[in-house]
Design an enzyme around this catalytic site. Structure first.
Site, PDB file in Angstrom:
ATOM      1  CG  MET A 119      42.096  10.549 -15.591  1.00 34.32           C
ATOM      2  SD  MET A 119      43.039  10.672 -16.980  1.00 34.32           S
ATOM      3  CE  MET A 119      44.664  10.691 -16.158  1.00 34.32           C
TER       4      MET A 119
ATOM      5  CG  ASP B 215      34.165  19.356 -11.095  1.00 29.24           C
ATOM      6  OD1 ASP B 215      33.164  19.776 -11.663  1.00 29.24           O
ATOM      7  OD2 ASP B 215      34.705  18.139 -11.241  1.00 29.24           O
TER       8      ASP B 215
END
Length: 596
Positions: free
Chosen positions: A28, A137
């Site tokens: 990203m 996560d």
């Protein structure tokens, strides 16, 4: 106070941040090392580029989450804003050291260091959970060891965090959020999650820190998620000699049912803080000796919806499973129950089922094959894989991990719309099912075909007396128009079914139209009402699974009409359809409802 600043995305000097170097690149964007002119210290500046609206919203949420959290074990927020060309950036404190993932490449931590990392992580999660944030996560690469010190572990990356106060979701329906090896079972299924999902991930991290190996390691994400759902990792005490208190805590963190896990990260932190462990001791894998433990066959059936690759996250509206067509999903679940299979749906629409048993390997493999055929009929475009192997029962949990790995790998190469089988399964099924080229399962045979010898059917020898006796019984039946019963009894594998096949072949050569109704007993279906009779009826009525449901129902009605008075035909046909698994939802039969 949260403020916005402008940062050039190239190496330049600017108002607040002086860019020094590129620290890392990701899918990203880029992370830069920069000097903060306000504090004089170094900062990490994450800049995203080319992101869509959803990714930009997620990035903004990450900055808000991080700005709302203040804890020594959570990376500190500095600032956020946009670059001169409109790219979003997030500035955080600069950390020197290495990630836990990098440290584990050199081997497991000492027991004390593993405890210290877990304590800091539990404290960070307790602070986040108190603020209504679920990280989602937690994994070694998101845990930073400042100056390599396990006692100074810092939790990073809140990019996919779930915020209790959020007004809308930023995750696409069906998306797999998180890293499979550290995802809780509820995440793998796509169910609602809460703080206890982070605790499961904490258990995965602690297990890996102590053992040096992932609790649910596998070559593909589908195999990993299947292991998360089905496999219980070996006890750290029994396999690695870890202290009882530490091993018991990890085991509780890794419980499949979230309700049975520890109630909060704060309680886990308290337990870890009170734990006394040897400072330099490291868990050592213990050698396994010869055992007399029971071995069973384990069969794994794996199916993936067409169009979803192993790493694809998004589930389309056509995919079955959670949120999919309830009727088909219910039918698949009913078939799994009938064959004694443990069934799980993964969030991306994949299906995994496991059958185990101590009966005859051929029978269990046959049950798995029938379930795979049923699954294929419900999901005709999907690739399906079936793998069988003998496994040893240990600690009350079948070690089926290797079978899951094999099935996932076979699934990865399986063509769409086919059922692929491994060599072991093909050998077990070859006389009872159509196996094409030794790798593709097509259908079940009516009567077992003879085994092949050098590519040709093997001869039937030494059975002349039995064949003559059966021929005499058949002649008596024809002469007297009366029934006879013959019991053929012999150990498994000695050719009883082959004898029946030869008898029918002899009768056909003599011009006699003899029909065989087969209803073989199946140990895996012990206790299932009418399981054997259902197979016999299917065979007697000529039901072919490859036909559409409507054609099979019509076949039942036609056969019933030949032998049942008209007033009873509808009722009998409905009951027979129910018996063989073709129940009709639009059948308002009161007798059937009572029978159910």
């Amino acid at each position: 106070m949260q403020t916005s600043h402008v940062l050039a995305s190239s190496v330049v000097d600017h108002e607040r941040f002086e860019t020094i170097s590129v620290a890392g690149r990701g899918a990203m964007g880029v992370v830069y090392r920069a000097r903060d002119r306000v504090s004089g210290g170094s900062v990490a500046v994450k800049v995203i580029s080319g992101a869509d609206a959803r990714a930009r919203d997620r990035f903004r949420r990450e900055t808000r989450v991080l700005a709302s959290l203040a804890h020594p074990a959570i990376v500190r927020f500095v600032a956020d804003g946009e670059t001169a060309d409109g790219q979003l950036f997030l500035a955080m404190e600069w950390l020197d050291g290495e990630t836990l993932a990098e440290r584990l490449l050199r081997g497991a931590l000492s027991l004390e260091d593993a405890r210290r990392v877990a304590l800091r992580l539990a404290q960070a999660l307790a602070a986040a959970h108190a603020a209504g944030v679920v990280h989602r996560d937690v994994k070694p690469s998101n845990i930073y060891l400042v100056h390599g010190d396990p006692g100074r572990a810092v939790l990073l990356d809140f990019g996919i965090a779930q915020v209790a106060a959020a007004t809308h979701a930023l995750t696409a329906a069906g998306a797999v959020v998180g890293t499979p090896a550290y995802m809780a079972p509820e995440q793998c299924r796509g169910n609602a999650i809460d703080e206890r999902s982070d605790l499961f991930a904490l258990g995965c991290v602690l297990y890996e820190a102590i053992s040096g190996a992932q609790a649910f390691g596998a070559p593909t994400s589908h195999a990993i998620m299947a292991k998360v759902l089905f496999v219980t990792p070996e006890s750290l005490r029994d396999r690695f000699g870890a202290p009882e208190a530490l091993a018991a805590l990890v085991a509780r963190l890794l419980i499949k049912d979230p309700i049975a896990r520890p109630a909060s990260a704060a309680l886990v932190a308290s337990e870890l803080e009170a734990m006394q462990l040897p400072s330099m001791a490291t868990a050592k894998a213990r050698q396994r000796g010869l055992t007399a433990e029971e071995k069973q066959l384990a069969a794994v059936v794996f199916a993936r919806h067409l169009g979803l690759s192993d790493e694809t996250a998004t589930r389309s509206t056509a995919v079955l499973g959670p949120g999919g067509p309830a009727g088909i999903e219910t039918a698949i679940a009913a078939n799994a129950e009938r064959y004694g299979a443990r069934l799980e749906w993964l969030r991306d629409g994949s299906v995994v089922a496991i059958l185990t048993g101590s009966g005859a390997a051929h029978d269990l493999a046959a049950s798995a094959a029938r379930f795979a055929l049923d699954l294929h009929r419900a999901m005709p475009s999907s690739p399906v894989a079936l793998v069988s192997r003998r496994v040893e029962l240990r600690l009350g949990s079948p070690p089926i991990g290797a079978s899951i790995d094999d099935a996932a790998q076979l699934l990865g190469a399986a063509p769409a719309g086919r059922i692929s089988v491994d060599a072991t399964t093909a050998a077990l099924l070859e006389t009872r099912f159509m196996i094409i080229d030794g790798v593709e399962l097509r259908a079940e045979r009516g009567i077992e075909a003879p085994r092949l010898l050098i590519g040709r059917p093997s001869p039937c020898v030494g059975r002349d007396d039995e064949l003559a006796m059966l021929g005499g019984v058949l002649a008596d039946c024809i002469a007297d128009s009366s029934a006879r019963l013959v019991l053929i009894e012999a150990p498994a594998g000695t050719g009883k079914t082959r004898l029946v096949g030869e008898f029918l072949a002899h009768a056909a050569r003599d011009g006699l139209a003899v029909a065989a109704w087969r209803g073989a007993a199946d140990p895996i279906s012990a206790g299932a009402p009418f399981a054997q009779v259902a197979r016999l009826v299917r065979d007697a009525l000529g039901i072919v699974d490859e036909e559409p449901v409507e054609a099979r129902l019509a076949r039942i009605a036609q056969r019933v009409a030949r032998v049942v008075p008209e007033v009873d035909q509808r009722r009998v046909a409905v009951f027979l359809a129910e018996l063989i698994g073709l129940s009709q939802a639009d059948t308002p039969a009161l007798e059937l409802e009572r029978a159910r």
